[in-house]
Every structure is written in C-alpha cells, then in structure tokens.
Design a protein around this motif. Structure first.
Motif, mmCIF file in Angstrom:
data_model
loop_
_atom_site.group_PDB
_atom_site.id
_atom_site.type_symbol
_atom_site.label_atom_id
_atom_site.label_comp_id
_atom_site.label_asym_id
_atom_site.label_seq_id
_atom_site.Cartn_x
_atom_site.Cartn_y
_atom_site.Cartn_z
ATOM 1 N N ASP A 201 46.142 -3.836 1.145
ATOM 2 C CA ASP A 201 45.032 -2.972 1.563
ATOM 3 C C ASP A 201 45.182 -1.661 0.802
ATOM 4 N N PHE A 202 44.390 -1.501 -0.245
ATOM 5 C CA PHE A 202 44.525 -0.311 -1.089
ATOM 6 C C PHE A 202 44.322 0.982 -0.295
ATOM 7 N N ASP A 203 43.548 0.936 0.777
ATOM 8 C CA ASP A 203 43.321 2.138 1.574
ATOM 9 C C ASP A 203 44.564 2.566 2.354
ATOM 10 N N LYS A 204 45.576 1.703 2.399
ATOM 11 C CA LYS A 204 46.840 2.062 3.038
ATOM 12 C C LYS A 204 47.876 2.524 2.009
ATOM 13 N N SER A 205 47.438 2.682 0.768
ATOM 14 C CA SER A 205 48.307 3.253 -0.266
ATOM 15 C C SER A 205 48.479 4.745 -0.007
ATOM 16 N N LYS A 206 49.509 5.326 -0.628
ATOM 17 C CA LYS A 206 49.814 6.745 -0.432
ATOM 18 C C LYS A 206 50.085 7.398 -1.778
ATOM 19 N N TRP A 207 49.784 8.718 -1.854
ATOM 20 C CA TRP A 207 50.058 9.438 -3.093
ATOM 21 C C TRP A 207 50.246 10.915 -2.817
ATOM 22 N N ILE A 208 50.820 11.617 -3.783
ATOM 23 C CA ILE A 208 51.008 13.071 -3.704
ATOM 24 C C ILE A 208 51.132 13.600 -5.124
ATOM 25 N N ASN A 209 50.741 14.851 -5.308
ATOM 26 C CA ASN A 209 50.909 15.509 -6.600
ATOM 27 C C ASN A 209 51.844 16.685 -6.419
ATOM 28 N N LEU A 210 52.423 17.157 -7.510
ATOM 29 C CA LEU A 210 53.348 18.283 -7.440
ATOM 30 C C LEU A 210 52.640 19.553 -6.989
ATOM 31 N N SER A 211 51.453 19.807 -7.500
ATOM 32 C CA SER A 211 50.747 21.044 -7.141
ATOM 33 C C SER A 211 49.459 20.694 -6.410
ATOM 34 N N GLY A 212 48.335 20.786 -7.086
ATOM 35 C CA GLY A 212 47.064 20.466 -6.456
ATOM 36 C C GLY A 212 46.039 20.093 -7.495
ATOM 37 N N ALA A 213 44.813 19.832 -7.028
ATOM 38 C CA ALA A 213 43.764 19.397 -7.943
ATOM 39 C C ALA A 213 43.302 20.523 -8.859
ATOM 40 N N SER A 214 43.395 21.760 -8.396
ATOM 41 C CA SER A 214 42.785 22.877 -9.109
ATOM 42 C C SER A 214 43.767 23.621 -9.998
ATOM 43 N N GLY A 215 43.230 24.129 -11.104
ATOM 44 C CA GLY A 215 43.994 25.022 -11.965
ATOM 45 C C GLY A 215 43.650 26.474 -11.734
ATOM 46 N N HIS A 216 42.801 26.763 -10.753
ATOM 47 C CA HIS A 216 42.385 28.140 -10.452
ATOM 48 C C HIS A 216 43.369 28.767 -9.461
ATOM 49 N N ALA A 217 43.970 29.882 -9.864
ATOM 50 C CA ALA A 217 45.107 30.440 -9.138
ATOM 51 C C ALA A 217 44.809 30.771 -7.685
ATOM 52 N N TYR A 218 43.582 31.119 -7.354
ATOM 53 C CA TYR A 218 43.290 31.495 -5.976
ATOM 54 C C TYR A 218 42.443 30.454 -5.255
ATOM 55 N N SER A 219 42.376 29.263 -5.819
ATOM 56 C CA SER A 219 41.729 28.153 -5.136
ATOM 57 C C SER A 219 42.628 27.664 -4.003
ATOM 58 N N ALA A 220 42.001 27.139 -2.957
ATOM 59 C CA ALA A 220 42.767 26.554 -1.853
ATOM 60 C C ALA A 220 43.533 25.321 -2.304
ATOM 61 N N HIS A 221 43.175 24.772 -3.474
ATOM 62 C CA HIS A 221 43.803 23.536 -3.951
ATOM 63 C C HIS A 221 44.712 23.767 -5.157
ATOM 64 N N TYR A 222 45.202 24.990 -5.314
ATOM 65 C CA TYR A 222 46.104 25.324 -6.432
ATOM 66 C C TYR A 222 47.481 24.701 -6.203
ATOM 67 N N THR A 223 48.044 24.880 -5.032
ATOM 68 C CA THR A 223 49.353 24.290 -4.694
ATOM 69 C C THR A 223 49.342 23.710 -3.292
ATOM 70 N N ASP A 224 48.201 23.213 -2.836
ATOM 71 C CA ASP A 224 48.121 22.775 -1.441
ATOM 72 C C ASP A 224 48.882 21.490 -1.161
ATOM 73 N N GLN A 225 49.331 20.769 -2.200
ATOM 74 C CA GLN A 225 50.129 19.566 -1.970
ATOM 75 C C GLN A 225 51.635 19.817 -2.085
ATOM 76 N N THR A 226 52.024 20.998 -2.555
ATOM 77 C CA THR A 226 53.429 21.224 -2.898
ATOM 78 C C THR A 226 54.343 21.227 -1.678
ATOM 79 N N ASP A 227 53.928 21.854 -0.586
ATOM 80 C CA ASP A 227 54.784 21.859 0.600
ATOM 81 C C ASP A 227 55.061 20.442 1.085
ATOM 82 N N LYS A 228 54.022 19.629 1.111
ATOM 83 C CA LYS A 228 54.199 18.232 1.542
ATOM 84 C C LYS A 228 55.058 17.480 0.537
#
Length: 921
Positions: free
Chosen positions: A866-893
């Motif tokens: 079931d591909f929907d039960k797959s999992k993933w994470i990135n080192l930082s986030g989707a955005s390259g904009h320094a003050y975006s909410a998605h700049y490093t929103d994955q890093t803590d996790k």
C-alpha cells in the motif's frame, strides 16, 4: 569553497554614491528582518523583500504553453503533487513549481556546473571557475543533449525549461529570493533564462561528488613521502570478504558467455589485480615533486563547491529491500537513506508527478525525490515498482602523469599535440579573464594547468628507468567516464515509468554515470539489484590505485565492462538485499577490478544482522522496523575496543572515573549518552596517536603542528631527529577520518600488543608509549582532559550530542556573506545521535573534531503493498526561501528519526492537501 559575497566584489568604479545608498538599504533590510523575522524564523511578513519572493500556492495562474489545466496540490509541509493530462504539461509544471521554491539554488548550481560562479559572486570564484571550465561539464552536457539523448527526453527537458522560464518572466531578482536582493547590493547580476542543458549538466555535478576513489589515489601517493609500501598497505587493508558479505551473493560471472548470471557458473578466477608495478611504475616512494603537485591538486579539488556530497570523501548511503515472505504485509518493503553533506536547502526535493489518466499521451504516475533544476524523479516509486540508490564506489577516474615537451606531450615515444580551447570568464565587478584548456587525445584535461605551481614536478622526482627524462616536470591529467557524453538523463525517465524487472534493467543500462547501486521491488513481490554504469577496464597489472604513466599506452583504459557482465541479483533465496557501499561481488567470482577501495561493509553487515535477527526470531518486518533500522547507532568499533579499554589499570582518578562510563555501556551512540562522548573522544585520540601524527603534513589538519618522526618510521624517534611540520588539509577532509577503513586497520592489529603502530614518542607531559595498552591509556587520559575543556569537569553534564552537532548553512551567502545575513539564512544547531560507519550515519571526521559533516540526506521506506502507507522525510524542507514556513520544517522530525506520511493515491493526496494552485493555459 562557497562563493565570495563581500560587498567589494561587485562594486563598479565611479559609483560611490550608489554604493553608499545600497549599503544603507541593505543594512536597513537586514536590520528589519533580523528584528522581526529572527528568532521565530519569519513570523512577520511585512517586509516586501521577503514577501515578494514567496510562491503563490492557491488560486490560479495562467501559463503560456500549457495544453490543458494542471493542478498543484501541496500538503502541510509544502510538498507538491502535480496532476496533468500530458507529459509536456507535467514537466512544464514541474519546472514552474521547482522554480517557485528553489530557483536561487538552481541558478547557483548551473553557474557552478558551467564554471560561471564569478558572474554571480565576483573575483573570489575565479579559481573555481577556471577548474570547472577545464573540466567542461557544460560542454559535455551540451554534447549529450545534441547527440545522445532520445527525442522524448529532449522534449521533456524543453518543457521543464519552459516552465522555469514562465516563472521567471517579468520578475526581478528580489522578486525571486532574498539572496538576489542581497546580491543586488554587490553587483548588477540578473537571472537568465533556463535551458535544457542546465538540467543535464547537474548530473555531472552529481557524478563528480560520487566519482569513486580519486581521493584515495591522491592520498596513497602523498603517503609515500613518509611511509613505506608495507605501512601504506597496513592503512588500506583488503576488504574483509569472510566477515562482511558482498551485495550479490547468489550470482557469478560466466566465463563462457562473458555475462553475469544468477546461480552457479564456471569459475571466473581472481577478481583482483596486483597493485605491484602499477601506477607510478612500481615506485616504493612517490617523486618529491609529485608530492607537491598532488598536494596542490588536492587543494584545487577541495575548493570546488560541494554539489551533492563532500567532494568525494566519506560519502556513503544505505538501502535495502526485504521480500514479502519476511514482511507483515507479504509484499516487499524498501528503505533508502543517501549520506551526503548537510546543505540548506537540502539537495533533495520531494514531489509527485501524476498523469490524470496514464496513457501513451501521459505516461507517468511517480513520486519521490529529485533535484531542483532537473525534471523527473530520481529515487522513489511509481504505481508498479520502487527503487533506491547508493554510491557503488567503482573506480571511474584515473590520474595520469604527462611528460610535456614543447607544445605537446610524450606518448609511446612520440610527441603528440594537445587539443586546446579558450575559455572566457566574466567577473562581477572585475576584469574578464581568459584561460587556455589543454587536453590529450583521449579528452583528458590537464588539471595541473589550473595552478602555476602544478605545471612542474620538483627536481628530485624519481621514476623507473623506463620513464622519460623529467625535464621541466610532469603534468597531471584526468580520465573520467563522465567527461564522455552519455545518456543518464534518458535513464531517469525510463526508471520513472518502468513497470517490471526487465524494464528496470533496461533503464539501468542507460545510467552510465554516476555508477550507483540500484535496488528494486515491485508489487508482484519481486526484489532485485543491478550495478549499472560505464566502468573501465585496465590492462593487467594496473588497478587504478595510483597515478599512471601517461606516456605509456599500456596504462590507458582498454575498454568498458559489458552491460551483460555487470553484477545483478533477482529474488535471492535469503529474501533480502542490502547495499551500503560494501563490495559488490566476491573477488573470486568476478574477473574485473571494479575498485580497490570499497567501503568496508560495517554498515551493510549491521543491517544484514538486524534483518537476520528478526527473521530467525520468527518475526515479520514492518515499515516501522525498517525505520528503526535506519536509526541504529550501534558502534562496531566500540564493541571491539571497549573491552580492552576496561582492562587497563588507570592510575589517575579523574581518568578512571571517565573509564567507568564505559562499564555496562551498550555501544549505542544516543545524543544524550556520556559514554558515547567519552568513547568517541578516546577513539579520536587513539587514531591521532597511532596513525595521525605519523601521516605526512598534506593529510593532517591545517594549522596543527607537531614534531614528527623521520620518514619511513612508525615508532618513536629521538628528540634530536624530529622535524617540525604543520598540517595542510581542511579539518573535515583530513586523515585519519575514523571511518570503517580505520575500523579495519585497527582490527588487523588489535591483538598485536607490540605492533609498531602502537608506539608513540614521549612528549613534555607524557612518556613514550611502547605497546597497545600504553597508547590506549594515554588516549583515555587525553580524551578525559579534552572533554573537560569542551564540556566541563562534571561528567554528569557530558553528552554525545553536545559534541556531535549539526549546523545547516546556506551554501552561498550563509557561509561567507555578512554575519547578520548568515544569521538570517542559516539554522541550527541540532544535537544528533549516530556516528561514523553506523547505520544512522551522522558522519564526523575524527582528525578534525566531532561536528557533523555528512548525514542521511533523506530517509524513505516504501510499502509495496500500500503505497499510501509509505513514509519519507527530508533533511530540511520543500522551500529554499529563508523565512518560509517550509524552510526547515522537516528537520526537527528528521533529527528525531521520525518519518512523514507519503501520500500517493488520488484519495490520499486529496486528504493531505492544504493548498491547491491551478495552472491554466
């Protein structure tokens, strides 16, 4: 070296008033951003410079060139899933969306691959540009695009470029990113349109950082100035085939058909070639002038900006796949976590590319990780298969010594002319510079031309009697498979739509550079492995481990291994496959030398042991089991050394108290572990005393000076015989780095109490060490006082995470820009678990310190049931904009070892969607 971004680099003459005004405006912007955006990372969006560059993620936009509407659905982490009704629309939208999030990163990358960093960052990048122009990545990429790639691939690249340019249309730099606003105060740089070749060239940068054993080739040569052949052999032990399993175990090379086959076959003979008589014509010591030349070459290589790794050093990765017979789903599970240098934003970009209806008009339904600036998905899964990659480490680079005579070079007793080309380098705020690039008949560029002192070898150079007279010296040229046009870009699209093992292998055959270990799983419960790549063959007696005599044709490459002869494995009886940079194939089952410098299998064997333990215990493996395996921080070298450390009678009470930390320690390197901190400090000091202080200055940490023993000695020296030498290498590139090669070095001599490597000279504070235990005792003492200085006297406050910290730095202005700008762009620190050569490979360089230098750059676990039960994470986030909410929103996790849900089906994507943008024709 990251780009130079000081204000002076882009200043034009006669603009002093403008310069003062720009500085004042920059200061004001920086001050406002620091005050209102700083600690909270951007809670205040009133500053137009920041707000203007954020992407529109809701509503609708019109894009000229689309044939139909495209939906861009982003989840709560800003990860986009794109839905289109044609291939061209799909990839055009991909270009637009990636440019929204990451164009500045894309722009810097293409300037690096084309040797045009000086256009953006000024004179500080001229040397890098000279080297990159000499390599000619963009020239090779253009030739690939013009002559090698399929018509469909070109069509997709054109569509992608059209999407990027649709985003750029009508925008000034400050509308694109904060970095451009900052650059605007140092030069008048304007972003240019994207081209298909810009995307293709990025694969060259990827190949460069995954290029194999070029670094080891240089290091071995440099070692000869102080160490003899046996000592160097001690430091490069053979792969432990009897202890650490190879990737393929159930196949063999068939000498009758010349192919690799599953199951039994005829014996292939020895899979290794003797190093004797290779490289420097069998010399036991490298020429003195060559020492200088190779050292300077290393410095040139080290200065090239990091692309996806750490310039070839310490790079590793984990991937493994488990068949359904051993999983709770009864279908395969596949895990992957490539280990690369830490960068901000992360080198990876997560996204999904979905055709609303898969057909001949629209062929893709794929999701995973790609690079900003490149269409398609590099690692991930489609509706039928999943795949992962790790660096194979095969040797696809060789350095050649060239005897220069007049306007040519010697080859088999003749003088051949160089092929030459002129390269013009534009410099922001400075004068244009023109260089001449020289290449041999095989297209090998002279790397030594990039430094004035690299052109000549010293007067004391010694080579064998068959070498030409040294005259003015030898130059250094590079042979590398990636400098020949290939079609790896075709492979990306073929992988993305492959539906079975046969189509997967066909795609792999196009993946010529870089050579990666490819693992495979499909929804029909098949698993597999394929080694792809354009891998050279060499003449008998030449194993590529040392620079070779370019004047002798017998040292030239003799061809390439046939695709049918490359190792693979399909549905092995054991029910799982592990690739973690270990040897691909047993040396007695394969006739070709793939490399002499495998990773030593510490991580791969640990992963195999964890899988076997679960299977033999009667358990079934779950997605979370795979995640937990990715986080395993057990230290294999600690298991070997700690029992011996605990047997040593320590007189000093303070050191004895530290020694007690190791009693009962389970060898795991948790961030809060005091025992892990003390052991790793002891390990670092063991390496320094036993090996590091005996290496030549070219391999030791820059600025660290010591009195060293005479050449060709591993034991203590009389004080009157020592000489003062200072290290020359950057801290995160020095040796001994403490990786699993050094695990194997120590393992080989651990039971030899009186081995010469355990001897260390006396100092003002310490008596000489004459045995293993004496050296270990001294290392424990040095570690105790080192940690006291770093962490305090109270051991209750010690922890591995206080030493082992990750800082994420913007790779341009975040490293050499103004301090307050670095504050705005950079993030961290994070206290990390894990360590060197552990499965949770948060790498550190033992010669240089404890800071994290490379990491699992992403983690994924794909569930083929079931591909929907797959999992993933990135080192930082989707955005390259320094003050975006998605700049490093994955890093803590990421730092905690958590994974995010990975939606794939239409229903799951819709459920996770936060923002929807419709792109209209």
């Amino acid at each position: 070296m990251p780009p130079n971004t000081t204000a002076s680099s882009g200043q034009k003459p006669g603009k002093s008033g403008r310069k003062k005004g720009r500085k004042a405006r920059l200061f004001l912007i920086v001050l406002v951003l620091a005050l209102f955006g700083g600690v909270a990372y951007g809670g205040y969006w009133g500053v137009s410079t920041v707000r203007a560059s954020f992407p529109q993620t809701k509503g609708s936009l019109t894009l000229d060139g689309l044939s139909g509407p495209v939906d861009v659905k982003r989840d709560g982490n800003g990860i986009p899933q794109i839905y289109a009704s044609s291939d061209e629309d799909l990839f055009m939208a991909q270009g637009y969306v990636q440019a929204q999030d990451r164009f500045y990163e894309m722009d810097v990358r293409r300037h690096m691959t084309s040797g045009r960093l000086s256009e953006m960052f000024g004179s500080g990048q001229v040397k890098n540009d000279e080297f990159l122009r000499t390599m000619g990545w963009d020239r090779v990429a253009k030739e690939e695009y013009d002559k090698k790639l399929s018509a469909s691939t070109k069509k997709y690249l054109q569509a992608y470029a059209k999407g990027v340019n649709a985003y750029l249309k009508g925008k000034d730099g400050e509308d694109i990113s904060l970095e451009y606003a900052a650059l605007g105060f140092t030069n008048d740089y304007k972003p240019q349109e994207w081209t298909p070749v810009d995307s293709v060239a990025w694969l060259k940068a990827m190949a460069w950082d995954l290029r194999g054993n070029m670094q080891e080739e240089i290091d071995r040569s440099l070692m000869t100035s102080r160490l003899g052949p046996k000592q160097i052999a001690d430091l490069y032990p053979e792969y432990p085939y009897s202890r650490n399993k190879t990737i393929t175990q159930e196949g063999q090379y068939d000498s009758v058909t010349g192919s690799y086959v599953q199951g039994s076959s005829t014996t292939a003979g020895s899979g290794t070639q003797s190093a004797a008589g290779t490289g420097l014509a069998g010399n036991t010591t490298a020429p003195d002038g060559l020492q200088s030349q190779l050292s300077k070459l290393y410095n040139v290589l080290d200065n090239v900006p990091t692309a996806v790794g750490v310039n070839g050093n310490g790079i590793g990765s984990n991937s493994w796949v488990v068949a359904g017979e051993h999983t709770i789903t009864n279908k395969p599970l596949l895990a992957n976590d490539p280990h690369l240098s830490a960068s901000l934003p992360s080198v990876w970009y997560q996204m999904g590319l979905h055709c609303t209806s898969v057909s001949s008009k629209c062929q893709y339904d794929v999701s995973g990780y790609t690079f900003a600036g490149m269409p398609g998905v590099v690692i991930g899964h489609n509706q039928n298969i999943a795949w992962g990659m790790t660096n194979s480490g095969v040797d696809v680079t060789d350095l050649y010594l060239e005897k220069i005579t007049g306007e040519g070079y010697e080859y088999d007793g003749k003088v051949l002319p160089f092929t030459t080309r002129k390269e013009t380098i534009k410099v922001a705020g400075g004068s244009t510079k023109t260089i001449v690039v020289r290449e041999t008949k095989d297209g090998m560029p002279l790397l030594s031309d990039r430094d004035d002192e690299l052109v000549k070898v010293g007067k004391k150079a010694t080579v064998d009697s068959g070498a030409p007279d040294r005259g003015d010296g030898y130059a250094i040229a590079l042979r590398w498979t990636a400098l020949d046009p290939g079609n790896s870009m075709d492979a990306v699209f073929q992988l993305d739509k492959a539906s079975n093992w046969s189509e997967f292998r066909t795609a792999a055959a196009s993946f010529d550079v870089p050579s990666q270990n490819l693992i495979y799983a499909d929804t029909n419960d098949n698993i597999g492995y394929q080694l792809p790549g354009k891998i050279p063959t060499r003449s008998k007696g030449d194993d590529g481990s040392l620079p070779s005599p370019g004047w002798d044709s017998k040292y030239q490459w003799t061809g390439y291994i046939k695709q049918s002869a490359l190792p693979y494995e399909y549905n092995p009886k054991r029910g799982y496959i592990v690739t973690a940079n270990q040897a691909v194939v047993d040396k007695d089952k394969y006739p070709y030398t793939l490399t002499t410098d495998w990773g030593y299998g510490t991580r791969s064997q640990r992963i195999s042991d964890l899988i076997e333990a679960k299977i033999k215990g009667g358990g079934k493996i779950s997605t979370d089991d795979m995640r937990q395996m990715q986080l395993d921080d057990s230290s294999e070298i600690a298991k070997l050394i700690v029992p011996k450390l605990l047997k040593i009678d320590v007189a000093d009470k303070n050191v004895r108290d530290a020694q007690k930390l190791l009693e009962g320690w389970d060898y795991t390197q948790d961030a809060d572990s005091a025992a892990a901190a003390y052991f790793n400090a002891t390990w670092r000091n063991i390496l320094k005393l036993a090996f590091g202080n005996k290496l030549p200055k070219e391999l030791r940490v820059k600025g660290q000076c010591l009195n060293v023993a005479p050449v060709d000695s591993t034991g203590p020296a009389d004080e009157n015989q020592t000489v003062r030498e200072c290290g020359q290498r950057e801290a995160d590139q020095a040796q001994p780095d403490g990786g699993d090669r050094w695990f194997e070095v120590v393992r080989k001599i651990i039971d030899d109490q009186n081995n010469d490597w355990w001897k260390a000279p006396k100092t003002r504070l310490d008596k000489a060490a004459d045995s293993r235990d004496e050296l270990f005792a001294r290392a424990m003492k040095d570690a105790r006082w080192e940690l006291t200085a770093k962490l305090g006297k109270d051991m209750d406050t010690w922890s591995w995470g206080r030493l082992h910290r990750l800082f994420l730095k913007n790779q341009t202005l975040g490293t050499e820009g103004p301090g307050v700008l670095q504050y705005m762009l950079n993030r961290g620190p994070w206290k990390l678990s894990g360590g060197e050569a552990t499965v949770n490979a948060t790498g550190w360089n033992a010669a240089g310190g404890y800071g994290v230098v490379w990491v699992p750059s992403m983690r994924m676990v794909v569930n083929l049931d079931d591909f929907d039960k797959s999992k993933w994470i990135n080192l930082s986030g989707a955005s390259g904009h320094a003050y975006s909410a998605h700049y490093t929103d994955q890093t803590d996790k990421w730092a905690k070892g958590e994974l995010l849900p990975w939606s794939f089906s239409d229903k799951a994507v819709d459920k996770s969607t936060s923002d929807t943008l419709v792109l209209k024709p």
